[in-house]
Motif scaffolding. Sequence first.
Motif, PDB file in Angstrom:
ATOM      1  N   VAL A  67       0.851  -1.191   0.000  1.00 18.52           N
ATOM      2  CA  VAL A  67       0.000   0.000   0.000  1.00 18.52           C
ATOM      3  C   VAL A  67       0.890   1.245   0.000  1.00 18.52           C
ATOM      4  CG1 VAL A  67      -1.737   1.334   1.257  1.00 18.52           C
ATOM      5  CG2 VAL A  67      -1.890  -1.174   1.191  1.00 18.52           C
ATOM      6  N   LEU A  68       0.758   2.086  -1.023  1.00 15.66           N
ATOM      7  CA  LEU A  68       1.455   3.373  -1.094  1.00 15.66           C
ATOM      8  C   LEU A  68       0.455   4.456  -0.712  1.00 15.66           C
ATOM      9  CD1 LEU A  68       3.161   2.866  -4.588  1.00 15.66           C
ATOM     10  CD2 LEU A  68       4.072   2.260  -2.351  1.00 15.66           C
ATOM     11  N   ALA A  69       0.772   5.257   0.307  1.00 19.40           N
ATOM     12  CA  ALA A  69      -0.193   6.253   0.782  1.00 19.40           C
ATOM     13  C   ALA A  69       0.518   7.401   1.489  1.00 19.40           C
ATOM     14  CB  ALA A  69      -1.207   5.600   1.718  1.00 19.40           C
ATOM     15  N   ASN A  70      -0.260   8.410   1.807  1.00 16.38           N
ATOM     16  CA  ASN A  70       0.203   9.593   2.527  1.00 16.38           C
ATOM     17  C   ASN A  70       0.676   9.213   3.948  1.00 16.38           C
ATOM     18  OD1 ASN A  70      -0.931  11.837   4.589  1.00 16.38           O
ATOM     19  ND2 ASN A  70      -0.195  12.857   2.753  1.00 16.38           N
ATOM     20  N   ILE A 105       0.394  -7.781   4.118  1.00 15.68           N
ATOM     21  CA  ILE A 105       0.173  -6.428   3.594  1.00 15.68           C
ATOM     22  C   ILE A 105       1.289  -5.525   4.120  1.00 15.68           C
ATOM     23  CG2 ILE A 105      -1.415  -4.470   3.477  1.00 15.68           C
ATOM     24  CD1 ILE A 105      -3.687  -6.447   4.171  1.00 15.68           C
ATOM     25  N   LYS A 106       1.991  -4.846   3.202  1.00 17.76           N
ATOM     26  CA  LYS A 106       3.060  -3.925   3.586  1.00 17.76           C
ATOM     27  C   LYS A 106       2.635  -2.490   3.264  1.00 17.76           C
ATOM     28  CE  LYS A 106       6.683  -7.338   2.643  1.00 17.76           C
ATOM     29  NZ  LYS A 106       7.890  -7.644   1.829  1.00 17.76           N
ATOM     30  N   PHE A 107       3.307  -1.552   3.937  1.00 16.70           N
ATOM     31  CA  PHE A 107       2.953  -0.135   3.761  1.00 16.70           C
ATOM     32  C   PHE A 107       4.193   0.693   3.455  1.00 16.70           C
ATOM     33  CE2 PHE A 107       0.013  -2.040   6.829  1.00 16.70           C
ATOM     34  CZ  PHE A 107      -1.169  -1.889   6.133  1.00 16.70           C
ATOM     35  N   GLN A 108       4.004   1.681   2.582  1.00 14.71           N
ATOM     36  CA  GLN A 108       5.115   2.581   2.221  1.00 14.71           C
ATOM     37  C   GLN A 108       4.575   4.000   2.087  1.00 14.71           C
ATOM     38  OE1 GLN A 108       7.803   1.279  -0.959  1.00 14.71           O
ATOM     39  NE2 GLN A 108       7.776   3.380  -1.779  1.00 14.71           N
ATOM     40  N   VAL A 109       5.284   4.934   2.713  1.00 16.78           N
ATOM     41  CA  VAL A 109       4.866   6.346   2.661  1.00 16.78           C
ATOM     42  C   VAL A 109       5.316   6.963   1.334  1.00 16.78           C
ATOM     43  CG1 VAL A 109       5.170   8.634   3.676  1.00 16.78           C
ATOM     44  CG2 VAL A 109       4.947   6.619   5.161  1.00 16.78           C
ATOM     45  N   GLU A 110       4.368   7.649   0.664  1.00 13.80           N
ATOM     46  CA  GLU A 110       4.675   8.443  -0.534  1.00 13.80           C
ATOM     47  C   GLU A 110       4.477   9.910  -0.176  1.00 13.80           C
ATOM     48  OE1 GLU A 110       5.819   7.971  -3.577  1.00 13.80           O
ATOM     49  OE2 GLU A 110       6.181   5.832  -3.210  1.00 13.80           O
ATOM     50  N   MET A 154       4.733  12.582  -1.808  1.00 17.52           N
ATOM     51  CA  MET A 154       4.084  13.436  -2.792  1.00 17.52           C
ATOM     52  C   MET A 154       2.583  13.197  -2.885  1.00 17.52           C
ATOM     53  SD  MET A 154       6.522  15.293  -3.874  1.00 17.52           S
ATOM     54  CE  MET A 154       5.808  16.085  -5.307  1.00 17.52           C
ATOM     55  N   TYR A 155       2.080  12.162  -2.204  1.00 18.96           N
ATOM     56  CA  TYR A 155       0.646  11.852  -2.259  1.00 18.96           C
ATOM     57  C   TYR A 155      -0.131  12.773  -1.324  1.00 18.96           C
ATOM     58  CZ  TYR A 155       1.021   7.480  -4.969  1.00 18.96           C
ATOM     59  OH  TYR A 155       1.227   6.557  -5.952  1.00 18.96           O
ATOM     60  N   SER A 156      -1.302  13.211  -1.778  1.00 17.11           N
ATOM     61  CA  SER A 156      -2.206  13.930  -0.878  1.00 17.11           C
ATOM     62  C   SER A 156      -2.887  12.921   0.036  1.00 17.11           C
ATOM     63  CB  SER A 156      -3.266  14.686  -1.683  1.00 17.11           C
ATOM     64  OG  SER A 156      -4.214  13.782  -2.225  1.00 17.11           O
ATOM     65  N   GLN A 157      -3.639  13.407   1.003  1.00 19.77           N
ATOM     66  CA  GLN A 157      -4.275  12.506   1.972  1.00 19.77           C
ATOM     67  C   GLN A 157      -5.247  11.542   1.301  1.00 19.77           C
ATOM     68  OE1 GLN A 157      -5.100  14.086   5.898  1.00 19.77           O
ATOM     69  NE2 GLN A 157      -7.194  13.305   5.773  1.00 19.77           N
ATOM     70  N   GLU A 158      -5.828  11.928   0.173  1.00 18.00           N
ATOM     71  CA  GLU A 158      -6.830  11.071  -0.470  1.00 18.00           C
ATOM     72  C   GLU A 158      -6.221  10.121  -1.510  1.00 18.00           C
ATOM     73  OE1 GLU A 158     -10.099  13.256  -2.042  1.00 18.00           O
ATOM     74  OE2 GLU A 158     -10.799  13.928  -0.085  1.00 18.00           O
ATOM     75  N   GLN A 159      -4.942  10.269  -1.803  1.00 19.98           N
ATOM     76  CA  GLN A 159      -4.314   9.426  -2.831  1.00 19.98           C
ATOM     77  C   GLN A 159      -3.713   8.173  -2.217  1.00 19.98           C
ATOM     78  OE1 GLN A 159      -1.835  12.754  -4.543  1.00 19.98           O
ATOM     79  NE2 GLN A 159      -2.314  11.698  -6.457  1.00 19.98           N
ATOM     80  N   TYR A 160      -3.883   7.065  -2.905  1.00 19.37           N
ATOM     81  CA  TYR A 160      -3.229   5.831  -2.486  1.00 19.37           C
ATOM     82  C   TYR A 160      -3.196   4.862  -3.688  1.00 19.37           C
ATOM     83  CZ  TYR A 160      -7.965   3.888  -2.236  1.00 19.37           C
ATOM     84  OH  TYR A 160      -9.236   3.478  -2.548  1.00 19.37           O
ATOM     85  N   ASP A 161      -2.321   3.874  -3.587  1.00 23.23           N
ATOM     86  CA  ASP A 161      -2.244   2.809  -4.586  1.00 23.23           C
ATOM     87  C   ASP A 161      -2.041   1.476  -3.854  1.00 23.23           C
ATOM     88  OD1 ASP A 161      -2.413   3.925  -7.289  1.00 23.23           O
ATOM     89  OD2 ASP A 161      -0.622   5.045  -6.709  1.00 23.23           O
ATOM     90  N   VAL A 162      -2.673   0.429  -4.389  1.00 22.85           N
ATOM     91  CA  VAL A 162      -2.461  -0.923  -3.875  1.00 22.85           C
ATOM     92  C   VAL A 162      -1.732  -1.710  -4.963  1.00 22.85           C
ATOM     93  CG1 VAL A 162      -3.550  -3.037  -3.043  1.00 22.85           C
ATOM     94  CG2 VAL A 162      -4.520  -0.794  -2.418  1.00 22.85           C
ATOM     95  N   VAL A 163      -0.487  -2.145  -4.655  1.00 20.23           N
ATOM     96  CA  VAL A 163       0.363  -2.838  -5.619  1.00 20.23           C
ATOM     97  C   VAL A 163       0.406  -4.323  -5.308  1.00 20.23           C
ATOM     98  CG1 VAL A 163       2.670  -2.955  -6.624  1.00 20.23           C
ATOM     99  CG2 VAL A 163       1.753  -0.740  -5.872  1.00 20.23           C
ATOM    100  N   LEU A 164       0.208  -5.163  -6.331  1.00 20.94           N
ATOM    101  CA  LEU A 164       0.286  -6.618  -6.134  1.00 20.94           C
ATOM    102  C   LEU A 164       1.742  -7.047  -6.152  1.00 20.94           C
ATOM    103  CD1 LEU A 164      -2.682  -6.115  -7.095  1.00 20.94           C
ATOM    104  CD2 LEU A 164      -2.558  -8.314  -8.252  1.00 20.94           C
TER     105      LEU A 164
END
Length: 485
Positions: free
Chosen positions: A438-441, A467-472, A474-484
Amino acid sequence: MSEEILINITPMESRVAVVENGVLQEVHVERTQRRGIVGNIYKGKVVRVLPGMQAAFVDIGLDRAAFIHASEISSREGSAVESISALVHEGQSLVVQVTKDPIGSKGARLTTQLSIPSRYLVYMPRTSHVGISLKIEDEAERERLKQVVADCIAAEGIEEAGGFILRTAADGARADEILVDIRYLRRLWEQISAQIQTAPAPSVIYEDLSLALRTLRDLVNPRIEKIRIDSRETFQKVTQFVDELMPEIADRLEHYPGERPIFDLYGVEDEIQKALERKVLLKSGGYLIIDPTEAMTTIDVNTGAFVGHRTLEETIFKTNLEAATAIARQLRLRNLGGIIIIDFIDMEDEEHQRQVLRTLEKQLERDHAKTNIIGITELGLVQMTRKRTRESLIQVLCEPCSACQGRRLLKTAETICYEIFREILREARAYQAEGYLVLANQKVVDRLLDEESGNVADLEAFIGRPIKFQVETMYSQEQYDVVLL
């Protein structure tokens, strides 16, 4: 009462400020790459006729086709509005004038009832009517001005003179001044007529004056004491324009050569920044909340920190009186138009209501845009309209926030976490994967690893994948991506 006009010119944009007793009242901005087109005359081509709407779309050479209603297409004076299908057809050339700039998703509004303004007059080549601004109330002066126009037309020997409207600035104007305007407008119309005959469609036939010259034509009144211009080139153009059409104000022109920007000198920059905010503080401690929407603008009045010295009713009355003056200024400053709903604080005393409305009406008298106060509704709301022709200050200077899509609100980190959980479930059902990243704010990841850690563990157990998490950053609070993985 001292009023000054400040004209700030740079290669990128022109800006005009009207300052009254040191307080900014109006500001107009025109970008070099995005000039307003109200008043421009085009030879356009009808691209679509809409009988159900009694309207047509006309290509005038802009990105979006412009809109014209059947009532705006010249036919016989005094006759009923004909069907749009009887007036125009697809592919037809049509000479039109822009009455409203493209605003938001809407294209420009057009009319075929052409009008060309000068200092004292508006010339209407396709009518024979002579009208007078309603703001000139003295009946004797109205009759005098009508006679002056008739005498000037007769003296010039003009057979097909067209129609004229005497503007508010014509109040007290001499016959020779009005004659100069008539000659200028007739010369201009002859040039436009000649170009209409030869120009292809779509093409521009006539462009209205630049912002600096429009300011002199439309905003200068006897109260204006100085017109300060910080560009020597523009000052020379303005001087030439004034010598030809407005010699009586020549002594008010002044070139500002100072090192310090002219808008900084008068505190205009700070006031522009404040005019972009929702909240307007009142001196008493009360405040306004101004919310423009596509359909209307709502203004809410609040007492805030103002507690008054006497009764609650007196406190409310004083706040509303101050708010009425501030609202009139904000409408001009922000160039808000269309339907405006004002929610004054409820007043029990009918005399207080009348005084607040009178104050609002009196303050709006200085407004160059046409305003109309409808009255107070059963809910205690004041309804009014203000003519909108150009984009508001916020529309010129701002764009919708990319993070909130113009909602002025962001989804909470908690809401985004639950959206991510649902997205992971959808992915798990649709695809086979070793795990998910999960890439997110930063704020969202912090919540996933803290308050939502129990829910994350339950989800991992349910889908049988890590499930792993990574801070992006440049992402706003509403932006996220789920990568397989």
